[in-house]
Design a protein around this motif. Structure first.
Motif, PDB file in Angstrom:
ATOM      1  N   LYS A 114       0.886  -1.354   0.233  1.00 44.39           N
ATOM      2  CA  LYS A 114       0.270   0.215  -0.526  1.00 44.39           C
ATOM      3  C   LYS A 114       0.963   1.190   0.160  1.00 44.39           C
ATOM      4  O   LYS A 114       2.006   1.699   0.899  1.00 44.39           O
ATOM      5  N   LEU A 115       0.535   2.754  -1.622  1.00 45.71           N
ATOM      6  CA  LEU A 115       1.327   3.287  -0.593  1.00 45.71           C
ATOM      7  C   LEU A 115       1.079   4.373   0.087  1.00 45.71           C
ATOM      8  O   LEU A 115      -0.431   4.083   0.408  1.00 45.71           O
ATOM      9  N   PRO A 116       1.505   5.693   0.288  1.00 39.94           N
ATOM     10  CA  PRO A 116       1.609   6.334   1.545  1.00 39.94           C
ATOM     11  C   PRO A 116       0.726   7.136   0.943  1.00 39.94           C
ATOM     12  O   PRO A 116       0.516   7.174  -0.083  1.00 39.94           O
ATOM     13  N   ARG A 117      -1.011   8.069   1.807  1.00 44.56           N
ATOM     14  CA  ARG A 117      -1.499   8.692   0.270  1.00 44.56           C
ATOM     15  C   ARG A 117      -1.094   9.733   0.721  1.00 44.56           C
ATOM     16  O   ARG A 117      -1.186  10.296  -0.330  1.00 44.56           O
ATOM     17  N   SER A 118       0.484  10.471   1.090  1.00 45.01           N
ATOM     18  CA  SER A 118       1.432  11.160  -0.050  1.00 45.01           C
ATOM     19  C   SER A 118       1.545  11.089  -0.763  1.00 45.01           C
ATOM     20  O   SER A 118       1.801  12.015  -1.664  1.00 45.01           O
ATOM     21  N   THR A 122      -3.189   6.222  -8.996  1.00 41.55           N
ATOM     22  CA  THR A 122      -2.669   4.928  -7.092  1.00 41.55           C
ATOM     23  C   THR A 122      -3.577   5.492  -6.925  1.00 41.55           C
ATOM     24  O   THR A 122      -3.019   4.827  -5.483  1.00 41.55           O
ATOM     25  N   TYR A 123      -4.287   6.153  -6.423  1.00 42.55           N
ATOM     26  CA  TYR A 123      -5.460   6.531  -5.301  1.00 42.55           C
ATOM     27  C   TYR A 123      -6.620   5.226  -5.245  1.00 42.55           C
ATOM     28  O   TYR A 123      -7.397   4.691  -6.665  1.00 42.55           O
ATOM     29  N   PRO A 124      -6.575   4.812  -4.273  1.00 43.39           N
ATOM     30  CA  PRO A 124      -7.354   3.308  -4.614  1.00 43.39           C
ATOM     31  C   PRO A 124      -8.854   3.529  -5.201  1.00 43.39           C
ATOM     32  O   PRO A 124      -9.947   2.536  -5.540  1.00 43.39           O
ATOM     33  N   THR A 125      -9.477   4.697  -4.313  1.00 48.34           N
ATOM     34  CA  THR A 125     -10.847   5.386  -4.876  1.00 48.34           C
ATOM     35  C   THR A 125     -11.326   5.074  -5.984  1.00 48.34           C
ATOM     36  O   THR A 125     -11.697   4.379  -7.397  1.00 48.34           O
ATOM     37  N   HIS A 126     -10.095   5.737  -6.973  1.00 44.66           N
ATOM     38  CA  HIS A 126     -10.276   5.894  -8.726  1.00 44.66           C
ATOM     39  C   HIS A 126     -10.020   4.758  -8.765  1.00 44.66           C
ATOM     40  O   HIS A 126     -10.362   4.433 -10.045  1.00 44.66           O
ATOM     41  N   ILE A 127      -8.578   3.643  -8.375  1.00 49.17           N
ATOM     42  CA  ILE A 127      -8.588   2.485  -9.113  1.00 49.17           C
ATOM     43  C   ILE A 127     -10.123   1.864  -9.130  1.00 49.17           C
ATOM     44  O   ILE A 127     -10.766   0.761 -10.413  1.00 49.17           O
TER      45      ILE A 127
END
Length: 87
Positions: free
Chosen positions: A2-6, A26-31
């Motif tokens: 998991k990528l850091p939020r930043s 790389t934003y989970p919601t957009h994925i």
């Protein structure tokens, strides 16, 4: 991993020659949101999605100013929501 939020981001580019939108996120919601809309997927992993919006979808992107509600408006909308859920 998991990528850091930043470090999470979404890049949207319109290619005039192709006439389509390209999305790299790389934003989970957009994925999750764009996974169904992409026709040609270049990369799809747990942490990244990249590809072109399918031709069967019409797409545009816009930016708008967020609406600021007063406490009265917030209360009124809350009551309206309660009434609609009671139906």
């Amino acid at each position: 991993m998991k990528l850091p939020r930043s470090e999470q981001e979404t890049i949207v580019i319109f290619d005039v020659e192709v006439g389509k939108w390209h999305i790299d996120t790389t934003y989970p919601t957009h994925i999750r949101k764009y996974a169904e809309l992409l026709g040609e997927i270049e990369e799809k992993t747990e942490d990244r999605l990249a590809g072109w919006i399918d031709e069967q979808y019409s797409s545009s992107f816009s930016v708008k100013k967020r609406r600021k509600l007063t406490d009265e408006q917030r209360k009124e909308y809350g009551e309206r929501l309660k009434r609609s859920r009671a139906l």
